[in-house]
Write a protein that holds these residues in place. Structure first.
Motif, mmCIF file in Angstrom:
data_model
loop_
_atom_site.group_PDB
_atom_site.id
_atom_site.type_symbol
_atom_site.label_atom_id
_atom_site.label_comp_id
_atom_site.label_asym_id
_atom_site.label_seq_id
_atom_site.Cartn_x
_atom_site.Cartn_y
_atom_site.Cartn_z
ATOM 1 N N THR A 1 -1.445 23.264 -5.084
ATOM 2 C CA THR A 1 -2.886 23.059 -5.148
ATOM 3 C C THR A 1 -3.345 21.774 -4.474
ATOM 4 O OG1 THR A 1 -2.646 21.989 -7.325
ATOM 5 C CG2 THR A 1 -3.081 24.367 -7.294
ATOM 6 N N TYR A 2 -2.481 20.779 -4.336
ATOM 7 C CA TYR A 2 -2.919 19.490 -3.808
ATOM 8 C C TYR A 2 -3.468 19.633 -2.399
ATOM 9 C CZ TYR A 2 -2.735 14.816 -1.848
ATOM 10 O OH TYR A 2 -3.049 13.654 -1.202
ATOM 11 N N LYS B 1 1.520 11.071 -10.923
ATOM 12 C CA LYS B 1 0.632 12.223 -11.087
ATOM 13 C C LYS B 1 1.388 13.541 -11.040
ATOM 14 C CE LYS B 1 -3.613 10.487 -11.293
ATOM 15 N NZ LYS B 1 -4.592 10.813 -12.346
ATOM 16 N N ARG B 2 2.525 13.531 -10.327
ATOM 17 C CA ARG B 2 3.289 14.762 -10.114
ATOM 18 C C ARG B 2 2.364 15.873 -9.596
ATOM 19 N NH1 ARG B 2 5.434 12.390 -14.679
ATOM 20 N NH2 ARG B 2 7.675 11.959 -14.595
ATOM 21 N N SER C 1 0.835 -1.208 0.000
ATOM 22 C CA SER C 1 0.000 0.000 0.000
ATOM 23 C C SER C 1 0.868 1.255 0.000
ATOM 24 C CB SER C 1 -0.957 0.008 1.193
ATOM 25 O OG SER C 1 -0.246 -0.050 2.415
ATOM 26 N N TYR C 2 2.027 1.182 0.648
ATOM 27 C CA TYR C 2 2.955 2.319 0.590
ATOM 28 C C TYR C 2 3.465 2.522 -0.829
ATOM 29 C CZ TYR C 2 7.400 4.692 0.437
ATOM 30 O OH TYR C 2 8.423 5.524 0.052
ATOM 31 N N LEU C 3 3.881 1.446 -1.494
ATOM 32 C CA LEU C 3 4.408 1.549 -2.848
ATOM 33 C C LEU C 3 3.349 2.084 -3.815
ATOM 34 C CD1 LEU C 3 6.461 -1.767 -3.045
ATOM 35 C CD2 LEU C 3 7.332 0.555 -2.717
ATOM 36 N N ASP C 4 2.101 1.658 -3.631
ATOM 37 C CA ASP C 4 1.014 2.157 -4.478
ATOM 38 C C ASP C 4 0.837 3.661 -4.294
ATOM 39 O OD1 ASP C 4 0.576 -0.411 -5.359
ATOM 40 O OD2 ASP C 4 -1.114 -0.789 -4.007
ATOM 41 N N CYS C 5 0.902 4.101 -3.049
ATOM 42 C CA CYS C 5 0.753 5.531 -2.752
ATOM 43 C C CYS C 5 1.908 6.323 -3.355
ATOM 44 C CB CYS C 5 0.697 5.725 -1.237
ATOM 45 S SG CYS C 5 0.512 7.441 -0.697
ATOM 46 N N ASP C 6 3.119 5.870 -3.135
ATOM 47 C CA ASP C 6 4.298 6.563 -3.653
ATOM 48 C C ASP C 6 4.266 6.637 -5.171
ATOM 49 O OD1 ASP C 6 6.872 7.797 -3.484
ATOM 50 O OD2 ASP C 6 7.800 5.864 -3.981
#
Length: 274
Positions: free
Chosen positions: A271-272, A265-266, A254-259
């Protein structure tokens, strides 16, 4: 409004996954607290600090950590003069206070008497999330009744309900029930509830009442902040605000997916989440 980021967890599942990986690719994650994990081009928690610091509605940011990670958080916080750290004095997962007690610690230590944003330190949201919209909606709810509180929800799959707290709402999006990790057959709702709440200052004294009532209960009853929310909805109004989804960093995958999402997406820091 104040913000309290709950960052006193020990990340046992993540550290177990990292230790089990024989490739050595993730050796740099050994002993790193989940909120301090690099996500995209900054620490996970730093995404929150940048968004909160840019918010006109949040004037203080508090982070609750433990004794094991205290020095790492203090080093990180040296770059953010608007952040204050408090330590829960625990040293292992076995003697942890639990999320609700950590929130109570922050409220008492910093003498908070204002509305509070409660944020899970291992959670980030998809790009549709907006602090400005959250604050606007909460202001509307406060104008209707000063007792009103707010939480977030997003649609999850049937097979995900046993992983999350699931809220049931009425036609006005007032939460009528919150079930902790129910089977799909136990609720028709698919509204998952992440660790992000806006608590009215009128609700803060109820932290003491909840923990007094649960003083002899097992740590699991006091650890998940959703347990406090499910208790709160019987005493104060709580409304849901819909978002698109979240990243909940638990284990290594789940960490790798988030990273990966943040790198792909950069997402623009200006704004994020704002």
């Amino acid at each position: 409004m104040k913000a309290v980021i709950l960052a006193a967890g020990y990340g046992t599942r993540l550290q177990r996954d990292v230790a089990a990986d024989l490739s050595g690719r993730f050796a740099h994650l050994v002993g790193v607290a989940k909120p301090l994990l690099p996500v995209g081009n900054r620490a996970l928690i730093s995404h929150w600090i940048r968004a909160l610091a840019a918010s006109n509605g949040v004037d203080d940011i508090y982070v609750v950590t433990n004794a094991l990670y205290l020095s790492a958080f203090e080093e990180w916080a040296a770059h953010f003069p608007n952040v204050k750290i408090v330590c829960d004095q625990t040293t292992s997962n076995d003697d942890r206070l639990g999320a609700v007690a950590c929130l109570q610690l922050a409220v008492k230590h910093f003498h908070i008497q204002d509305h509070v944003l409660v944020i899970g330190g291992d959670t980030l949201f998809k790009e549709d999330f907006s602090l400005a919209r959250i604050q606007s909606r909460f202001c509307q709810l406060q104008a209707e009744c000063e007792d009103n509180n707010m939480l977030l929800s997003y649609q999850c799959r049937d097979d995900e309900t046993p992983k999350y707290g699931i809220v049931e709402v009425d036609d006005e999006l007032r939460v009528v029930c919150m079930k902790e990790k129910p089977l799909p057959s136990e609720t028709t709702s698919r509204r998952a509830c992440p660790c992000f709440y806006v608590l009215s200052k009128k609700s803060l004294p109820l932290l003491d009442a909840f923990l007094l009532e649960k003083k002899d209960a097992a740590i699991l009853e006091k650890d998940a902040p959703g347990n406090f929310v499910s208790w709160l909805i019987l005493r104060k109004p709580v409304y849901a605000h819909e978002i698109g989804g979240r990243f909940d960093v638990g284990g290594l995958q789940s960490y790798l997916d988030c990273d990966r999402f943040f790198k792909d997406k950069r997402l623009h820091a200006r704004t994020y989440m704002m």
